[in-house]
Design a protein around this motif. Structure first.
Motif, PDB file in Angstrom:
ATOM      1  N   LEU A 175       0.933  -1.252   0.189  1.00 24.16           N
ATOM      2  CA  LEU A 175      -0.020  -0.182   0.007  1.00 24.16           C
ATOM      3  C   LEU A 175       0.828   1.310   0.114  1.00 24.16           C
ATOM      4  CD1 LEU A 175      -2.986   0.287   0.212  1.00 24.16           C
ATOM      5  CD2 LEU A 175      -3.024   0.784   2.427  1.00 24.16           C
ATOM      6  N   GLY A 176       0.482   2.083  -0.886  1.00 28.65           N
ATOM      7  CA  GLY A 176       1.322   3.306  -0.825  1.00 28.65           C
ATOM      8  C   GLY A 176       2.829   3.457  -1.690  1.00 28.65           C
ATOM      9  N   GLN A 177       3.173   2.203  -2.390  1.00 29.76           N
ATOM     10  CA  GLN A 177       4.483   1.865  -2.640  1.00 29.76           C
ATOM     11  C   GLN A 177       4.297   1.688  -4.413  1.00 29.76           C
ATOM     12  OE1 GLN A 177       7.078  -0.298  -0.666  1.00 29.76           O
ATOM     13  NE2 GLN A 177       6.304   0.255   1.439  1.00 29.76           N
ATOM     14  N   GLY A 178       5.232   1.744  -4.972  1.00 24.88           N
ATOM     15  CA  GLY A 178       5.599   1.209  -6.382  1.00 24.88           C
ATOM     16  C   GLY A 178       5.597  -0.206  -6.270  1.00 24.88           C
ATOM     17  N   PRO A 179       5.062  -1.032  -7.496  1.00 23.04           N
ATOM     18  CA  PRO A 179       5.493  -2.549  -7.589  1.00 23.04           C
ATOM     19  C   PRO A 179       6.957  -2.923  -7.438  1.00 23.04           C
ATOM     20  CG  PRO A 179       3.951  -1.514  -9.344  1.00 23.04           C
ATOM     21  CD  PRO A 179       4.502  -0.475  -8.576  1.00 23.04           C
ATOM     22  N   GLN A 180       7.054  -4.019  -6.659  1.00 22.47           N
ATOM     23  CA  GLN A 180       8.326  -4.584  -6.625  1.00 22.47           C
ATOM     24  C   GLN A 180       8.467  -5.868  -7.431  1.00 22.47           C
ATOM     25  OE1 GLN A 180      11.030  -3.185  -4.854  1.00 22.47           O
ATOM     26  NE2 GLN A 180       9.679  -1.509  -4.784  1.00 22.47           N
ATOM     27  N   PHE A 181       9.624  -6.121  -8.265  1.00 30.07           N
ATOM     28  CA  PHE A 181       9.493  -7.389  -9.126  1.00 30.07           C
ATOM     29  C   PHE A 181       9.739  -8.604  -8.140  1.00 30.07           C
ATOM     30  CE2 PHE A 181      10.448  -9.950 -12.859  1.00 30.07           C
ATOM     31  CZ  PHE A 181      11.614 -10.452 -12.499  1.00 30.07           C
ATOM     32  N   ILE A 182       9.234  -9.595  -8.556  1.00 26.16           N
ATOM     33  CA  ILE A 182       9.300 -10.988  -7.897  1.00 26.16           C
ATOM     34  C   ILE A 182      10.076 -11.861  -8.446  1.00 26.16           C
ATOM     35  CG2 ILE A 182       8.197 -12.873  -6.448  1.00 26.16           C
ATOM     36  CD1 ILE A 182       5.563 -11.015  -6.279  1.00 26.16           C
ATOM     37  N   PHE A 183       9.413 -12.418  -9.762  1.00 29.60           N
ATOM     38  CA  PHE A 183      10.126 -13.263 -10.828  1.00 29.60           C
ATOM     39  C   PHE A 183       9.523 -13.067 -11.970  1.00 29.60           C
ATOM     40  CE2 PHE A 183       8.197 -16.454  -7.581  1.00 29.60           C
ATOM     41  CZ  PHE A 183       6.903 -16.185  -8.138  1.00 29.60           C
ATOM     42  N   GLN A 184      10.033 -13.811 -12.903  1.00 30.94           N
ATOM     43  CA  GLN A 184       9.655 -13.657 -14.537  1.00 30.94           C
ATOM     44  C   GLN A 184       9.717 -15.107 -15.076  1.00 30.94           C
ATOM     45  OE1 GLN A 184      12.293 -11.796 -17.664  1.00 30.94           O
ATOM     46  NE2 GLN A 184      10.568 -10.446 -17.761  1.00 30.94           N
ATOM     47  N   TYR A 185       8.784 -15.585 -15.806  1.00 37.44           N
ATOM     48  CA  TYR A 185       8.754 -16.785 -16.508  1.00 37.44           C
ATOM     49  C   TYR A 185       8.622 -16.595 -17.827  1.00 37.44           C
ATOM     50  CZ  TYR A 185       8.386 -19.470 -12.052  1.00 37.44           C
ATOM     51  OH  TYR A 185       8.781 -19.808 -10.503  1.00 37.44           O
ATOM     52  N   TYR A 186       9.464 -17.437 -18.504  1.00 43.47           N
ATOM     53  CA  TYR A 186       9.586 -17.580 -19.809  1.00 43.47           C
ATOM     54  C   TYR A 186       9.821 -19.171 -20.430  1.00 43.47           C
ATOM     55  CZ  TYR A 186      11.043 -17.013 -24.932  1.00 43.47           C
ATOM     56  OH  TYR A 186      11.459 -16.871 -26.067  1.00 43.47           O
ATOM     57  N   GLU A 187       9.060 -19.633 -21.396  1.00 37.12           N
ATOM     58  CA  GLU A 187       9.306 -21.044 -21.561  1.00 37.12           C
ATOM     59  C   GLU A 187       9.411 -21.911 -20.181  1.00 37.12           C
ATOM     60  OE1 GLU A 187      12.966 -21.066 -23.782  1.00 37.12           O
ATOM     61  OE2 GLU A 187      11.580 -20.439 -25.977  1.00 37.12           O
ATOM     62  N   GLU A 188       8.428 -21.714 -19.590  1.00 34.35           N
ATOM     63  CA  GLU A 188       8.011 -22.485 -18.388  1.00 34.35           C
ATOM     64  C   GLU A 188       9.374 -22.494 -17.302  1.00 34.35           C
ATOM     65  OE1 GLU A 188       5.914 -26.345 -19.216  1.00 34.35           O
ATOM     66  OE2 GLU A 188       5.939 -25.664 -21.294  1.00 34.35           O
ATOM     67  N   GLU A 189      10.050 -21.657 -17.593  1.00 38.91           N
ATOM     68  CA  GLU A 189      11.244 -21.530 -16.455  1.00 38.91           C
ATOM     69  C   GLU A 189      11.335 -20.230 -15.939  1.00 38.91           C
ATOM     70  OE1 GLU A 189      14.226 -24.608 -18.942  1.00 38.91           O
ATOM     71  OE2 GLU A 189      14.964 -22.650 -18.012  1.00 38.91           O
ATOM     72  N   GLU A 190      11.858 -20.224 -14.560  1.00 40.03           N
ATOM     73  CA  GLU A 190      12.029 -18.891 -13.829  1.00 40.03           C
ATOM     74  C   GLU A 190      13.444 -18.206 -14.590  1.00 40.03           C
ATOM     75  OE1 GLU A 190      11.691 -18.474  -9.411  1.00 40.03           O
ATOM     76  OE2 GLU A 190      13.694 -17.623  -9.587  1.00 40.03           O
ATOM     77  N   ARG A 191      13.228 -17.127 -15.043  1.00 36.51           N
ATOM     78  CA  ARG A 191      14.387 -16.429 -15.893  1.00 36.51           C
ATOM     79  C   ARG A 191      15.049 -15.448 -15.100  1.00 36.51           C
ATOM     80  NH1 ARG A 191      15.588 -19.029 -20.741  1.00 36.51           N
ATOM     81  NH2 ARG A 191      13.861 -20.231 -21.340  1.00 36.51           N
ATOM     82  N   GLN A 192      14.172 -14.780 -14.047  1.00 36.38           N
ATOM     83  CA  GLN A 192      15.007 -13.716 -13.138  1.00 36.38           C
ATOM     84  C   GLN A 192      14.178 -13.640 -12.045  1.00 36.38           C
ATOM     85  OE1 GLN A 192      16.381  -9.989 -14.966  1.00 36.38           O
ATOM     86  NE2 GLN A 192      14.736 -10.342 -16.668  1.00 36.38           N
ATOM     87  N   ARG A 193      14.778 -13.125 -10.970  1.00 42.19           N
ATOM     88  CA  ARG A 193      14.215 -13.009  -9.644  1.00 42.19           C
ATOM     89  C   ARG A 193      14.638 -12.073  -8.909  1.00 42.19           C
ATOM     90  NH1 ARG A 193      11.564 -17.428  -6.662  1.00 42.19           N
ATOM     91  NH2 ARG A 193      11.570 -16.358  -4.376  1.00 42.19           N
ATOM     92  N   GLY A 194      13.541 -11.241  -8.223  1.00 40.09           N
ATOM     93  CA  GLY A 194      14.050 -10.176  -7.466  1.00 40.09           C
ATOM     94  C   GLY A 194      14.351 -10.797  -6.084  1.00 40.09           C
TER      95      GLY A 194
END
Lengths: 112, 115
Positions: B39-58
């Motif tokens: 609440l009251g903040q900007g979004p924070q990146f958790i992780f990203q998926y591509y081709e069924e794999e986790e590619r990046q993680r916050g």
């Protein structure tokens, strides 16, 4: 620690006034996006700027990407109550895929 | 053309419980990212998926995990919920993993309240 600093955090103005929101960083971004978010909803994309020095206009909104691609600004001319919302800038780095780093947001209220 | 859809829209959980949030990307998009917005903040990146794999993680603990299915939809799982996990969880989709200027679309989010 926010990599993208937005200012001001809060802005309350009268209808018809002009305003500028700033988004600053010490990091270089390959692109920068501006979003507007209403309470209880997800961010809606307003614009993407890619080239250093680029200026884009969307009706009364003017977006500029800094020459060094480290900062950006959003200028609203003759603000209207419908412009009220949370404005977010978000940067993407070329070596980080489409991961976005967001600023803390600027909450704008335009009073009639 | 449906945009990014998320479910559920709101939910309340108790500390220590587990939660699963779901996301269907925009038609034609194959990359899904998850963000947490307190609440009251900007979004924070958790992780990203591509081709069924986790590619990046916050910078999020292992209690946060995810999955992407062959149809590109995705789930976010959070175990051992803490009060501080209360937030709006946003799903974002895009086409491809790389490319500056790729348009990234967000869903309306799932409001999680931990009591």
């Amino acid at each position: 620690t926010q990599l993208l600093e937005q200012s001001p955090q809060f802005l309350s103005i009268q209808e018809g006034e002009n305003l500028t929101v700033y988004c600053n960083s010490s990091s270089v971004f390959s692109s920068l996006q501006w979003y507007r978010q209403e309470p209880g909803e997800g961010p809606v994309l307003l614009v993407t700027v890619v080239t250093g020095g680029e200026v884009k206009k969307l009706k009364r909104l003017t977006f500029q990407f800094g020459d060094a691609r480290k900062d950006s600004s959003l200028h609203i001319t003759a603000a209207q109550p419908g412009d009220t919302g949370l404005y977010l800038c978000a940067g993407a780095r070329g070596n980080a895929g489409n991961m976005l780093t967001f600023g803390g947001g600027t909450r704008l209220m335009v009073k009639p | 053309d449906a945009g990014v859809t998320q479910s559920p829209t709101h939910l309340i959980k108790t500390r220590g419980q587990q939660v699963t949030l779901r996301c269907s990307p925009k038609s034609g998009h194959d990359t899904v990212s998850w963000y947490q917005q307190a609440l009251g903040q900007g979004p924070q990146f958790i992780f990203q998926y591509y081709e069924e794999e986790e590619r990046q993680r916050g910078n999020f603990p292992d209690r946060f995990s995810g999955h992407q299915f062959p149809n590109y939809s995705s789930e976010l799982n959070v175990n051992a919920l803490l009060l501080g996990d209360s937030a709006l969880y946003l799903c974002a989709s895009s086409r491809g993993l790389w490319g500056s200027g790729n348009t990234i679309y967000f869903g309306e989010g799932s409001w999680l309240t931990v009591v």
